[in-house]
Write a protein that holds these residues in place. Structure first.
Motif: not given
Length: 137
Positions: A42-70
């Motif tokens: 879910w953690l990989r797919w949710e940020p992808l969804f958010r970026n696609l949603k924001w692009a449809r709303e006109g906010r393109k080029g958004v950077m999302s980050r997925i972090f892990c301890e190492d």
């Protein structure tokens, strides 16, 4: 261009869908539970969804980050799976940068996969969304 529904790509479980639906009403979400419950998926797919949603709303080029301890855990839990799960028609993976670039026709967003051993390294950096795998570590 072929039309694609996001739900046909990600195949969320009912619990993953419920977590997804909550993010339209809250700012922060913590998900816990036993191993094997689909949290990292879910953690990989949710940020992808958010970026696609924001692009449809006109906010393109958004950077999302997925972090892990190492990086070894980031690679094993996320990067290896992104390379297999995310479709090539949607974007491309860049090994040297640890980024997934969404194609321009889908908003030109970026999912950046990073090590979180030093959180201060990201001071003053802007993100559209932040996802942290194994926050407790």
């Amino acid at each position: 261009m072929t039309s694609h529904k996001f739900s046909d790509l990600c195949h969320w479980t009912p619990k993953q869908q419920a977590a997804h639906d909550l993010l339209d009403t809250i700012k922060y979400l913590l998900i816990g539970g036993a191993g094997g419950g689909g949290k990292s998926y879910w953690l990989r797919w949710e940020p992808l969804f958010r970026n696609l949603k924001w692009a449809r709303e006109g906010r393109k080029g958004v950077m999302s980050r997925i972090f892990c301890e190492d990086y070894p855990r980031l690679r094993d839990r996320q990067i290896i799976k992104v390379k297999v799960e995310f479709p090539s028609w949607l974007g491309r993976w860049n090994d040297s940068e640890h980024n997934y670039y969404i194609k321009p026709e889908f908003g030109s967003g970026i999912l950046a996969f990073r090590n979180l051993d030093d959180p201060s390294a990201f001071d003053s950096v802007e993100f559209g969304s932040i996802a942290i795998d194994e926050l407790t570590r």
